[in-house]
Design a protein around this motif. Structure first.
Motif, short mmCIF file in Angstrom:
data_model
loop_
_atom_site.label_atom_id
_atom_site.label_comp_id
_atom_site.label_asym_id
_atom_site.label_seq_id
_atom_site.Cartn_x
_atom_site.Cartn_y
_atom_site.Cartn_z
N UNK A 80 -4.96 0.58 6.70
CA UNK A 80 -5.64 1.70 6.71
C UNK A 80 -5.13 2.58 7.91
N UNK A 81 -5.72 1.81 9.30
CA UNK A 81 -5.03 2.25 10.84
C UNK A 81 -3.98 3.04 10.65
N UNK B 22 1.08 -1.38 0.07
CA UNK B 22 0.24 -0.47 -0.32
C UNK B 22 0.71 1.01 0.01
N UNK B 23 0.24 2.24 -0.61
CA UNK B 23 0.60 3.66 -0.60
C UNK B 23 0.78 4.45 0.40
N UNK B 24 1.67 4.68 1.82
CA UNK B 24 1.01 5.43 2.58
C UNK B 24 1.60 6.98 2.64
N UNK B 25 0.32 8.14 2.82
CA UNK B 25 0.65 9.29 2.61
C UNK B 25 2.26 10.02 3.60
N UNK B 26 2.91 9.04 3.75
CA UNK B 26 3.32 9.72 5.35
C UNK B 26 4.95 9.13 4.82
N UNK B 27 6.23 9.69 5.44
CA UNK B 27 7.29 10.04 5.59
C UNK B 27 7.55 8.10 6.42
N UNK B 28 8.58 7.71 5.53
CA UNK B 28 9.18 5.45 6.33
C UNK B 28 9.22 6.49 8.20
N UNK C 246 7.27 9.07 -3.94
CA UNK C 246 7.26 10.59 -4.12
C UNK C 246 6.72 10.98 -2.71
N UNK C 247 5.69 11.91 -2.34
CA UNK C 247 5.51 12.27 -1.19
C UNK C 247 5.44 10.94 0.22
N UNK C 248 5.21 9.73 -0.03
CA UNK C 248 5.18 8.96 0.99
C UNK C 248 5.47 8.03 1.19
N UNK C 249 4.76 6.38 1.49
CA UNK C 249 6.16 5.38 1.18
C UNK C 249 5.16 4.32 0.65
#
Length: 159
Positions: free
Chosen positions: A148-149, A16-22, A114-117
């Motif tokens: 998702x959580x 999943x692409x998560x919109x947060x940094x590693x 991108x802007x996520x992880x």
């Protein structure tokens, strides 16, 4: 979700692409009080949570199902590369002690995208029966909700 067997251990994976940094995702993994907030699909409750992100460290959870059934899961961290990779197994407990009934080894990778992880989890099972059991337990749905959580928590950590 991917189901694969490549001649090695029967495997499941989810990405999943998560919109947060590693670093935010790592933080959500590293602190037991955060981990317990996302590691089980709702309405499953995490009643006990311990994690030591270092080789030989504990990875212990107890989940309580809505019917009151408790599911303990004891394991060992095999590898922990900050902000990049976590490998754990229930074939051993903390300190690399052998466990009686291994079920799986998980490999989590965190790759900037991108802007996520890009969060990818591969789960290697002892045998085909274990993989089938994990599928029957709701691997895709359960881990989809868990991710998702995690995404909601990790995104909030950056804000």
């Amino acid at each position: 979700m991917t189901v694969a067997t490549d001649g090695g251990a029967p495997e499941l994976s989810i990405s999943r692409l998560i919109p947060a940094a590693p670093a935010a995702i790592w933080q959500a993994w590293a602190a037991p009080e955060m981990l317990r907030r996302w590691i089980a699909p709702s309405p499953v409750e995490v009643t006990c949570c311990a994690i030591e992100l270092r080789p030989g460290g504990a990875f212990d959870l107890t989940m309580r199902l809505p019917d009151g059934t408790e599911m303990p899961s004891r394991g060992c961290i095999l590898e922990a590369a900050e902000n990049a990779r976590i490998v754990s197994t229930d074939a051993m407990t903390a300190g690399f002690r052998p466990a009686p009934k291994p079920f799986m080894t998980s490999i989590v990778t965190l790759e900037p995208e991108g802007a996520g992880t890009r969060y990818t989890m591969r789960v290697l099972h002892v045998d085909e029966a274990g993989r089938a059991q994990h599928l029957a337990m709701g691997f895709e749905t359960g881990w989809g909700q868990v991710l998702d959580q995690l995404a909601a928590l990790a995104t909030g950590l950056e804000g």
